[in-house]
Each structure stands twice: as structure tokens, then as C-alpha cells.
Design an enzyme around this catalytic site. Structure first.
Site, PDB file in Angstrom:
ATOM      1  N   TRP A 102       0.823  -1.214   0.000  1.00  0.00           N
ATOM      2  CA  TRP A 102       0.000   0.000   0.000  1.00  0.00           C
ATOM      3  C   TRP A 102       0.853   1.258   0.000  1.00  0.00           C
ATOM      4  O   TRP A 102       0.580   2.203  -0.747  1.00  0.00           O
ATOM      5  CB  TRP A 102      -0.979   0.003   1.173  1.00  0.00           C
ATOM      6  N   ASP A 171      -1.216   6.715   6.446  1.00  0.00           N
ATOM      7  CA  ASP A 171      -2.362   5.958   5.946  1.00  0.00           C
ATOM      8  C   ASP A 171      -2.711   4.922   7.011  1.00  0.00           C
ATOM      9  O   ASP A 171      -1.927   4.014   7.280  1.00  0.00           O
ATOM     10  CB  ASP A 171      -1.961   5.273   4.631  1.00  0.00           C
ATOM     11  N   LYS A 195     -12.329  -1.176   6.414  1.00  0.00           N
ATOM     12  CA  LYS A 195     -11.615  -2.220   7.134  1.00  0.00           C
ATOM     13  C   LYS A 195     -12.071  -2.244   8.598  1.00  0.00           C
ATOM     14  O   LYS A 195     -12.695  -3.185   9.026  1.00  0.00           O
ATOM     15  CB  LYS A 195     -10.101  -1.998   7.056  1.00  0.00           C
TER      16      LYS A 195
HETATM   17  C1  LIG Z   1      -7.471  -0.959   1.568  1.00  0.00           C
HETATM   18  C2  LIG Z   1      -6.361  -0.026   1.745  1.00  0.00           C
HETATM   19  C3  LIG Z   1      -6.208   1.102   0.914  1.00  0.00           C
HETATM   20  C4  LIG Z   1      -7.080   1.376  -0.278  1.00  0.00           C
HETATM   21  O1  LIG Z   1      -8.333   1.731   0.086  1.00  0.00           O
HETATM   22  P1  LIG Z   1      -9.473   2.027  -1.004  1.00  0.00           P
HETATM   23  O2  LIG Z   1     -10.516   2.611  -0.157  1.00  0.00           O
HETATM   24  O3  LIG Z   1      -9.815   0.727  -1.637  1.00  0.00           O
HETATM   25  O4  LIG Z   1      -8.914   2.989  -1.989  1.00  0.00           O
HETATM   26  C5  LIG Z   1      -5.167   1.968   1.189  1.00  0.00           C
HETATM   27  N1  LIG Z   1      -4.312   1.741   2.200  1.00  0.00           N
HETATM   28  C6  LIG Z   1      -4.436   0.664   3.008  1.00  0.00           C
HETATM   29  C7  LIG Z   1      -3.480   0.494   4.137  1.00  0.00           C
HETATM   30  C8  LIG Z   1      -5.458  -0.248   2.808  1.00  0.00           C
HETATM   31  O5  LIG Z   1      -5.577  -1.312   3.605  1.00  0.00           O
END
Ligand SMILES: *Cc1c(COP(=O)(O)O)cnc(C)c1O
Length: 365
Positions: A102, A171, A195
Site C-alpha cells: 500500500w 495511511d 476495514k
Molecule cells: C485498503 C487499503 C487502501 C485502499 O483503500 P481504497 O478505499 O480501496 O482505496 C489503502 N491503504 C491501506 C493500508 C489499505 O488497507
């Protein structure tokens, strides 16, 4: 059909109480006679809800008053573009700490908007976080970007890096609201909701006010934090259903005892699985260094370090027969991954651990 236990990485399990609350209220929001989903986003009904949920975020994370809380569309990946577009103009360059897929993707996206300095040497094997004294930080960077928890590789920060005054951007899509954080150590924290805190469609962004007002002129208004902060997250029609569901999840966390409780449960649930892996004489293999092991996503192999694919297939088949679903590792890494976000209970992890123990006893040599 057996009772289902969902260990999916995202979209992931949500608390049963939250579904119950939504079911109750879905067609009659707070006695208005209509659903929130058919209410104007500019109505006082919606704006009161918007404020109510911002306040929950502020209480849960103890967000200082000089930070704005935004509910935006475009998911985590939308912010991979928004971060550079909002922050890179100061020096034209940014530091990226790549500890998994990511953060690698975030770095790749940022290169469209400026210069990216890779803080760590390149690797295709993400199994930990190198010691900070080895990091190649650029003192001239506009910001330093990290991924708080790498959902695919199971690599999680258990410390807040010292960026020597350069704004830290994190993030936290897959570990938002799993533990307390000193928000004042960050410039920006963001994460998609699907998540740990709801359903897809909304990304929660917490941004320090002095970092506003420097977006690149090409930044689309809907990704511009300053414009969205000024409009209190109703610049355009926000993803109201996703925000509503996220709000319900955040309120649930609060009634369950807040982030200290979530952290306590995450520590307990994750050590149940890691301890079993450690005590399996190498039958189960967790690749990540102990100090960087994620408390949310636990990737592991079966049979050997590289994984015995036939055994892993059998493991997944047997798990599914027992209602233990979505345990397959990400296609890019293979193996098994157990995601145990806030909504996954200790009892559910017990069911998984019991199955893993039995599978081990049956197959270990
Ligand atoms: C799932 C995820 C993303 C991407 O998220 P989207 O909402 O699908 O764009 C980005 N960073 C991490 C750490 C993730 O687990």
C-alpha cells in the site's frame, strides 16, 4: 450452514450491534419519518449528524482543536493522490517510507505530482520496519508518508517515527481506531472506512490546520482538503450512507469502552494466533519480524517458510466447511491471512485457533 466467522481483510466484518442499530433506524432517522439517505445533505438533520460524528472522532482519538476532521469520497487511494496534491507544493519533494504494497502504491501515485524520495532501500520482501537510524530522510521534504498498517503484508508501526519537524502523514486505512494515538505527532492521518470502521465509500481525514491552503492549482476541488474543510465536508453530496455506517461503528466503539478497550482486545486476539504460530515448531510460519507484527492482519504460511500450497488449500477448504471464511492470503503473497479487526470477537478467534490447533495436530510430522 455453520455459523459464519468472517476474517476478511476488507470490506470486513462489522459489529452485529451496528447492523441491528441500522436496521432499527434505516427508514426513520431520529424520528424524522424518513431515512437519512433521502435527507438533504444541507439540512440541519444531516449537518447535526455530521457534527455529532466529528465529535465522536475527536473524543475517541483526543484530536486537538487545531485539526480538521473531514469525511471524503474516493477511498484510501483517492488520498494517495490528495496527499501530494495538498502538501507537496512547499518544496516539490516528499519522503515515502515503503513497508508494503500500500505504501508502495502511495509512492507511485505521488510521483505524478512531484519528486519522491524513497526513505528505505527497495525490496520485494516486506517483513518489518528497518531501524529509524538507517532511514534516508530528506530534511527538505514537504512531508514524510508512512502506512501505519500494511494490510497485505501484516507490517504495523508500533511507534511514531521522528521526522525532525517535517509533517508526518499516515495511511491508517486498516488500523484506524484500533488503538490510541498521539494525533499531535502527525500532520495528517487518513483511512478508508471499510476495514476497521465501517463500509466502503468514505475516507476519514484528520489534517492539521497549518497544512491547509497550499494545494496545487490542479487539485480537484473534491480532493482539496482546504475547500472541503471550509465546506464542512459537504462541498458536494458526501457518501452519506457510508458516513452514516461509519458513524454507527464509531459510536459502537465508544459504547464498548473506546480505543483502550479496542487495543486491549487487539493485543489479546493477535497474541492468541501468533503464540500458536510460534509454538507450532515451524508448521505455521509468520514472516514478519516480531516488533512489526500487525495486530489487525496476520499473514502466515503452512508447512514451510515458502508454504506448502496443497496443505494451505486443504486448510482453507476445512476452514470454510466450519464457517471460517475469507482467510485466503492476498493474491500477491499467497498463503493465509487472518484479519481480526475491532468487530471480530475473542470467541471467533478462539474458533479459528481451535481449528488451527487441530489442523496442526493432524498434519505436523
Ligand atoms: C485498503 C487499503 C487502501 C485502499 O483503500 P481504497 O478505499 O480501496 O482505496 C489503502 N491503504 C491501506 C493500508 C489499505 O488497507
Amino acid at each position: 450452514m455453520p455459523k459464519i466467522h468472517n476474517f476478511g481483510a476488507g470490506p470486513a466484518k462489522m459489529p452485529e450491534d451496528v447492523y441491528e442499530a441500522i436496521r432499527e433506524e434505516l427508514t426513520n432517522f431520529k424520528g424524522s419519518g424518513i431515512s437519512l439517505m433521502e435527507t438533504s445533505h444541507r439540512s440541519s438533520t444531516y449537518m447535526n449528524f455530521n457534527t455529532e460524528i466529528q465529535d465522536v472522532v475527536r473524543r475517541l482519538l483526543n484530536v486537538p482543536s487545531n485539526y480538521k476532521i473531514l469525511f471524503l469520497a474516493g477511498g484510501g487511494q483517492g488520498q494517495f493522490a490528495a496527499v501530494p496534491m495538498n502538501l507537496i507544493s512547499r518544496t516539490g519533494t516528499a519522503d515515502y517510507v515503503v513497508t508494503g504494497s500500500w505504501s508502495a502504491m502511495a509512492a507511485k501515485e505521488a510521483k505524478k505530482y512531484g519528486k519522491v524520495n524513497m526513505v528505505l532501500p527497495p525490496t520485494d520482501r516486506y517483513v518489518g520496519i528497518p531501524d529509524q537510524f538507517t532511514w534516508n530522510l530528506d530534511p527538505n521534504a514537504s512531508y514524510v508518508h508512512i502506512c501505519g498498517n500494511e494490510t497485505i503484508h501484516g507490517v504495523e508501526f508500533d511507534f511514531i517515527p521522528d521526522t525532525k519537524g517535517v509533517p508526518l502523514v499516515a495511511d491508517m486505512s486498516s488500523n484506524f481506531m484500533s488503538k490510541k494515538l498521539d494525533v499531535s505527532k502527525f500532520g495528517v492521518i487518513y483511512g478508508g472506512a471499510q476495514k476497521n470502521i465501517g463500509t466502503s465509500g468514505v475516507v476519514l481525514v484528520i489534517v492539521r490546520e497549518d497544512l491547509l491552503n497550499q494545494a496545487l492549482p490542479i487539485c480537484p476541488a473534491i480532493l482539496d482538503w482546504t475547500a472541503n474543510a471550509k465546506a464542512d465536508s459537504i462541498l458536494n453530496t458526501p457518501p452519506m450512507f457510508a458516513i452514516y455506517v461509519m458513524g454507527k461503528c464509531l459510536q459502537w466503539i465508544e459504547t464498548k469502552g473506546g480505543l483502550d478497550k479496542m487495543a486491549e482486545l487487539a493485543a489479546k486476539k493477535s497474541s492468541m494466533i501468533y503464540d500458536l504460530i510460534e509454538n507450532s515448531n515451524g508448521f505455521y510460519y509468520a514472516p514478519v519480524a516480531k516488533d512489526a507484527r500487525s495486530k489487525m492482519n496476520i499473514p502466515f504460511r503452512i508447512g514451510s517458510e515458502k508454504g506448502d500450497e496443497a496443505l494451505e488449500k486443504e486448510f482453507l477448504k476445512g476452514a470454510e466447511a466450519l464457517g471460517l471464511i475469507q482467510l485466503k492470503g492476498h493474491r500477491s503473497v499467497g498463503g493465509i491471512r487472518a484479519s481480526i479487526y475491532n468487530a471480530v470477537t475473542v470467541e471467533e478467534v478462539e474458533v479459528l485457533v481451535k481449528y488451527m490447533t487441530e489442523f496442526y495436530k493432524k498434519h505436523a510430522k
